[in-house]
Design a protein around this motif. Structure first.
Motif, short mmCIF file in Angstrom:
data_model
loop_
_atom_site.label_atom_id
_atom_site.label_comp_id
_atom_site.label_asym_id
_atom_site.label_seq_id
_atom_site.Cartn_x
_atom_site.Cartn_y
_atom_site.Cartn_z
N PHE A 147 0.86 -1.19 0.00
CA PHE A 147 0.00 0.00 0.00
C PHE A 147 0.89 1.23 0.00
CE2 PHE A 147 -2.96 2.70 2.85
CZ PHE A 147 -3.48 3.35 1.74
N GLY A 148 0.85 1.99 -1.09
CA GLY A 148 1.72 3.14 -1.23
C GLY A 148 1.04 4.46 -0.88
N VAL A 149 1.66 5.23 0.01
CA VAL A 149 1.21 6.57 0.37
C VAL A 149 2.44 7.46 0.48
CG1 VAL A 149 -0.93 5.90 1.53
CG2 VAL A 149 1.22 5.92 2.81
N ARG A 150 2.22 8.77 0.57
CA ARG A 150 3.36 9.69 0.67
C ARG A 150 4.03 9.60 2.04
NH1 ARG A 150 -0.36 12.81 -2.35
NH2 ARG A 150 0.42 13.32 -4.44
N THR A 151 3.24 9.76 3.08
CA THR A 151 3.76 9.75 4.45
C THR A 151 2.86 8.88 5.31
OG1 THR A 151 2.45 11.62 5.30
CG2 THR A 151 4.49 12.15 4.11
N ASP B 88 7.61 9.61 0.47
CA ASP B 88 8.13 10.96 0.71
C ASP B 88 8.81 11.16 2.05
OD1 ASP B 88 7.01 11.37 -1.74
OD2 ASP B 88 5.65 12.98 -1.12
N GLU B 89 8.95 10.09 2.84
CA GLU B 89 9.63 10.25 4.13
C GLU B 89 10.20 8.91 4.57
OE1 GLU B 89 6.95 11.39 7.24
OE2 GLU B 89 5.98 9.43 7.36
N PRO B 90 11.24 8.93 5.41
CA PRO B 90 11.72 7.69 6.01
C PRO B 90 10.65 7.11 6.94
CG PRO B 90 13.32 9.48 6.28
CD PRO B 90 12.05 10.10 5.81
N VAL B 91 10.73 5.84 7.17
CA VAL B 91 9.77 5.20 8.06
C VAL B 91 9.96 5.74 9.47
CG1 VAL B 91 8.99 3.01 9.04
CG2 VAL B 91 9.72 3.12 6.64
N PRO B 92 8.91 6.30 10.09
CA PRO B 92 9.03 6.82 11.46
C PRO B 92 9.46 5.72 12.43
CG PRO B 92 7.02 7.63 10.43
CD PRO B 92 7.58 6.59 9.51
N ASP B 93 10.21 6.10 13.44
CA ASP B 93 10.75 5.12 14.39
C ASP B 93 9.65 4.35 15.11
OD1 ASP B 93 13.32 5.89 13.73
OD2 ASP B 93 13.47 7.36 15.36
N LYS C 214 4.21 -4.26 8.09
CA LYS C 214 5.57 -3.91 7.71
C LYS C 214 5.57 -2.51 7.10
CE LYS C 214 6.71 -8.74 6.63
NZ LYS C 214 7.14 -9.67 5.55
N PHE C 215 6.71 -1.84 7.18
CA PHE C 215 6.85 -0.50 6.63
C PHE C 215 8.17 -0.42 5.88
CE2 PHE C 215 4.09 -0.24 10.27
CZ PHE C 215 3.07 0.61 9.86
N ASP C 216 8.15 0.34 4.78
CA ASP C 216 9.36 0.51 3.98
C ASP C 216 9.29 1.87 3.30
OD1 ASP C 216 11.77 0.02 2.74
OD2 ASP C 216 11.17 -1.94 1.91
N GLN C 217 10.44 2.37 2.87
CA GLN C 217 10.49 3.64 2.17
C GLN C 217 10.72 3.40 0.69
OE1 GLN C 217 13.56 6.38 3.38
NE2 GLN C 217 12.72 8.07 2.19
N GLY C 218 9.98 4.16 -0.14
CA GLY C 218 10.16 4.07 -1.58
C GLY C 218 8.83 4.08 -2.30
N LEU C 219 8.88 4.17 -3.62
CA LEU C 219 7.67 4.06 -4.43
C LEU C 219 7.12 2.65 -4.30
CD1 LEU C 219 8.88 6.01 -7.59
CD2 LEU C 219 7.37 6.84 -5.78
N VAL C 220 5.81 2.53 -4.33
CA VAL C 220 5.20 1.25 -3.97
C VAL C 220 5.62 0.12 -4.90
CG1 VAL C 220 3.04 1.69 -5.26
CG2 VAL C 220 3.03 0.16 -3.26
N HIS C 221 5.79 0.40 -6.21
CA HIS C 221 6.19 -0.68 -7.12
C HIS C 221 7.63 -1.10 -6.86
CE1 HIS C 221 7.79 2.80 -9.33
NE2 HIS C 221 8.59 1.95 -9.95
N GLU C 222 8.48 -0.14 -6.43
CA GLU C 222 9.86 -0.48 -6.11
C GLU C 222 9.94 -1.33 -4.85
OE1 GLU C 222 11.87 3.58 -7.97
OE2 GLU C 222 11.51 3.43 -5.81
#
Length: 344
Positions: A241-245, A274-279, A289-297
């Protein structure tokens, strides 16, 4: 008016009234005409006029850029006389038992903001609708001209309530109306169900869902059906699931409940572009799970080596869907196992 439609495999005949779009008239008569968005943006429902008169209700539709001389969009044109049309595709009659699209009247019974720019709507129908997990309807609301595609969040056969999530698109007429109005009690015109990115428990494949923003709606319908039928006791489910923040994310509680119900064969990852995964993200939602990046990547990275026996479902903005398709094809997922609806 009488319509004869000549397809590559056979001719079809159906009736159309003066107020109905030709695409909707054909579909409501169980003629499985080609379409993707159903709203004028993609150009998939193009046809050629052989005889008769039509009226184009949206000459500036973006999908017109894909047309050749003499072609028009079935989803935007209405009959003004008996017609003879030609479609350069195979067109079949819908199978017995299929959910044939029809017109419905709806009334908004609940509206609430999930984030600053995402709205959750519950719409009561004038009669129950039979639809498949992953389908959508065309909705016409308030004083805004034209229809927009909204995917159902819920799944239940013969449902008289539909749930949607709608994103506030800057400059969008229906968005401005939805986000500035008191909505409870407002009426809607609906046509559906539509869409072929559908899930059935007989699929017998691992399920991959990649969605951006409000595109998660149809995925929730698919996941609800799969969870109800115990699908993930035998097959894997991977959801991205891709979102900005993280502040733009929603349905986190619903995702958590799904993982608790389905166990470790269902994995749900929220991708933040658009942001690193909050702590504190993992502490707040330990089942996700959480990750940083565009959802397809993010999906391509986490799914590496796990694309075998997969049916992929995609939804969201056109660029995100197109990028996901390219990633899947590069990962050797066959085209018949990539299902999507994209709305512009």
């Amino acid at each position: 008016m009488k319509v004869q439609l000549n397809a590559r495999n056979r001719a079809h005949h159906f009736e159309s009234n003066a107020e109905d779009k030709l695409l909707y008239a054909g579909l409501s008569n169980a003629v499985d005409l080609p379409y993707e968005c159903g709203s004028g943006t993609c150009g998939t429902c193009k046809a050629r006029l052989l005889s008769g008169d039509i009226e184009d209700r949206w000459p500036e539709a973006p999908g017109r850029k894909f047309l050749k001389e003499g072609e028009f969009l079935l989803c935007q044109c209405e009959a003004r006389s008996d017609l003879s049309l030609e479609v350069a595709a195979f067109v079949h009659t819908m199978e017995a038992g299929a959910s044939v699209p029809q017109h419905y009247s709806g009334r908004i019974v609940e509206a609430k903001k999930l984030t600053r720019d995402v709205l959750f709507l519950v719409v009561g129908l004038d009669r129950p609708m039979d639809f498949d997990a992953g389908q959508f309807v065309m909705a016409k609301a308030g004083p805004v001209a034209g229809y927009r595609g909204w995917s159902m969040v819920n799944y239940a056969r013969k449902s008289d309530r539909l749930e949607f999530v709608v994103k506030n698109k800057i400059g969008g007429g229906i968005s401005e109306w939805l986000f500035k109005s008191v909505l409870e009690g407002e009426t809607l015109d609906l046509f559906g169900p539509l869409g072929k990115a559908t899930f059935f428990p007989a699929l017998a494949r691992n399920v991959l869902c990649i969605a951006g923003g409000s595109g998660i709606a149809g995925m929730m319908s698919i996941l609800s059906r799969a969870a109800h039928d115990g699908y993930f006791t035998q097959y894997r489910g991977d959801v991205f699931f891709g979102v900005r923040t993280l502040d733009d994310a929603f349905f986190l509680d619903e995702f958590t409940d799904l993982v608790k119900r389905c166990g470790d064969k269902l994995s749900i990852t929220v991708a933040l572009s658009d942001e690193p995964v909050p702590d504190d993200a993992a502490r707040r939602c330990p089942q996700l799970k959480f990750d940083q990046g565009l959802v397809h990547e993010v999906a391509g990275k986490q799914m590496a080596g796990k694309f075998q026996n997969v049916r992929a479902y995609l939804a969201g903005p056109t660029p995100a869907v197109d990028a996901s398709i390219r990633m899947l094809l590069q990962s050797k997922v066959s085209t018949d196992n990539i299902r999507y609806d994209k709305f512009s």
